[in-house]
Design an enzyme around this catalytic site. Structure first.
Site, PDB file in Angstrom:
ATOM      1  N   LYS A   1       0.828  -1.210   0.000  1.00 33.31           N
ATOM      2  CA  LYS A   1       0.000   0.000   0.000  1.00 33.31           C
ATOM      3  C   LYS A   1       0.868   1.268   0.000  1.00 33.31           C
ATOM      4  O   LYS A   1       2.075   1.193   0.048  1.00 33.31           O
ATOM      5  CB  LYS A   1      -0.968  -0.031   1.193  1.00 33.31           C
TER       6      LYS A   1
HETATM    7  C1  LIG Z   1      -5.445  -4.281   1.094  1.00 35.44           C
HETATM    8  C2  LIG Z   1      -6.887  -4.033   1.231  1.00 35.44           C
HETATM    9  C3  LIG Z   1      -7.579  -4.260   2.433  1.00 35.44           C
HETATM   10  C4  LIG Z   1      -6.960  -4.965   3.596  1.00 35.44           C
HETATM   11  O1  LIG Z   1      -5.842  -4.338   4.082  1.00 35.44           O
HETATM   12  P1  LIG Z   1      -4.900  -5.136   5.117  1.00 35.44           P
HETATM   13  O2  LIG Z   1      -4.125  -4.045   5.790  1.00 35.44           O
HETATM   14  O3  LIG Z   1      -4.042  -6.048   4.303  1.00 35.44           O
HETATM   15  O4  LIG Z   1      -5.773  -5.878   6.053  1.00 35.44           O
HETATM   16  C5  LIG Z   1      -8.894  -3.879   2.519  1.00 35.44           C
HETATM   17  N1  LIG Z   1      -9.538  -3.331   1.470  1.00 35.44           N
HETATM   18  C6  LIG Z   1      -8.915  -3.113   0.298  1.00 35.44           C
HETATM   19  C7  LIG Z   1      -9.680  -2.478  -0.809  1.00 35.44           C
HETATM   20  C8  LIG Z   1      -7.585  -3.480   0.128  1.00 35.44           C
HETATM   21  O5  LIG Z   1      -6.983  -3.325  -1.061  1.00 35.44           O
END
Ligand SMILES: *Cc1c(COP(=O)(O)O)cnc(C)c1O
Length: 382
Positions: free
Chosen positions: A181
């Site tokens: 991210k």
């Molecule tokens: C990555 C993601 C999540 C989950 O994030 P984590 O920190 O890995 O739990 C939730 N929603 C979307 C749209 C994502 O891309």
């Protein structure tokens, strides 16, 4: 040339921050986590933020503080990571699937009206790729029907909707610091809200339901005593992750500009080609976590899957965002085959290819991706 799909942007100051957190002797949730929460609240302009182990945890706690449970329905877009729907299932509630918009790939507001029922309690809009959802319209529906709006802002740090930071518009906002991210601490997440009671409750639930300062119990002056008022979870952040987060938060806007410049180059290169559908967002609005190109199947002799193989032959790693939720066997078993109901999502899914977009991408790498996409499009023109 070999181009990975993603390379996290971790510089020496991030490394030093993580090392100094380890050397401090306090590695799990502690002073750095508290400092990160405070800095994050300042950055977002939200009064309360609660650091957790993932965005999935943040979304789960958001539903918990809204008291979502068995018998309740929560509307989620089909074009998202499974976590958005999974957390609804954690609560014993029912995820209700909404179709998406063909241009933005975000939740379709029109489809929301048809999905409302007396059991609907909340909507989880996902700011797909960093594109802000139509929050005014979603907010109107939520007000009229007394629903909670929980923003899945996993892609949206930072994205802007009418000069408001995505994630700060609904009742609760949830961010992700997962490895891929825009702010990456390996694993991590943040819940933000204006509701003090919810923040306090989320702060307890993330650590077994212990009262908020129980993490200090091993510190000098800390007490061995604590109470469990409610069963919670093991969702705390670590101070190592928080130290990295503090260091990375200083760079989020600089990194957004780098990704936006790459997206701009892709859009300039692809906009005149009828085999390609560029992804357009108002300047400054998107975090550009992803660059979702679509191919025009009507103008090509190959499918999306074959296009991906051709890119792979050029050494370019791509991905697809996302496999729509109704295509997973779990949901087919639970709801039956719903593919025919989601015409817009299917239209997007059969055309979408996420191209590499990361801040350290060089001009040569960007040019090479453009050159390969254009040459494949030309070679397989109908
Ligand atoms: C990555 C993601 C999540 C989950 O994030 P984590 O920190 O890995 O739990 C939730 N929603 C979307 C749209 C994502 O891309």
């Amino acid at each position: 040339m070999n181009i990975p799909f993603h390379v996290p942007y971790i510089d020496d100051s991030d490394l030093e921050a993580a090392v100094s957190a380890i050397k401090s002797g306090w590695t799990t949730m502690g002073p750095k986590t508290i400092e990160f929460e405070e800095r994050f609240a300042q950055y977002t302009g939200m009064p309360f933020s609660v650091a957790v182990s993932s965005c999935t945890a943040a979304l789960h706690l958001a539903l918990k503080v809204c008291n979502i449970g068995p018998g309740d329905e929560v509307i989620v877009p089909v074009n998202t990571f499974v976590a958005t729907a999974e957390v609804v299932c954690y609560c014993g509630a029912t995820p209700v699937f909404a179709d998406i918009d063909r241009d933005s790939h975000c939740i379709s507001v029109d489809s929301l009206y048809r999905l409302l029922s007396p059991k609907t309690r909340a909507i989880i809009p996902v700011h797909f790729a960093g594109t802000p959802c139509e929050m005014d319209a979603i907010d109107d529906i939520a007000r009229q029907h007394n629903l909670y709006v929980i923003e899945d802002a996993a892609h949206a740090l930072p994205s802007w909707y009418k000069n408001r930071l995505a994630g700060t518009i609904g009742h609760v906002g949830c961010y992700s610091f997962y490895a891929t991210k825009t702010l990456a601490t390996g694993e991590g997440g943040m819940l933000v809200t204006r509701n003090e009671e919810w923040a306090r409750r989320a702060g307890r639930l993330r650590l077994h339901g212990m009262n908020r300062d129980a993490w200090r119990r091993y510190d000098r002056g800390g007490s061995w005593q604590y109470d469990i008022e409610e069963m919670g979870y093991k969702y705390n952040m670590t101070d190592i992750a928080a130290a990295m987060g503090l260091s990375q938060l200083k760079k989020v806007e600089m990194l957004q500009k780098k990704r936006e410049a790459i997206a701009q180059r892709y859009n300039d290169a692809f906009s005149e080609n009828d085999a390609l559908i560029p992804y357009v967002v108002n300047k400054g609005d998107s975090s550009w976590h992803l660059y979702p190109l679509k191919i025009n199947l009507e103008a090509l002799t190959i499918s999306r899957d074959e296009f991906i193989v051709k890119l792979e032959e050029c050494g370019i790693k791509t991905s697809v965002h996302f496999i729509p939720l109704y295509r997973f066997s779990y949901f087919v078993k639970r709801y039956g085959n719903q593919e025919a109901m989601f015409t817009d999502s299917e239209w997007v899914f059969t055309r979408e290819i996420s191209l590499p977009i990361f801040p350290s991408m060089t001009d040569e790498q960007i040019d090479y991706v453009i050159e390969c996409v254009l040459s494949i499009a030309k070679q397989f023109k109908r």
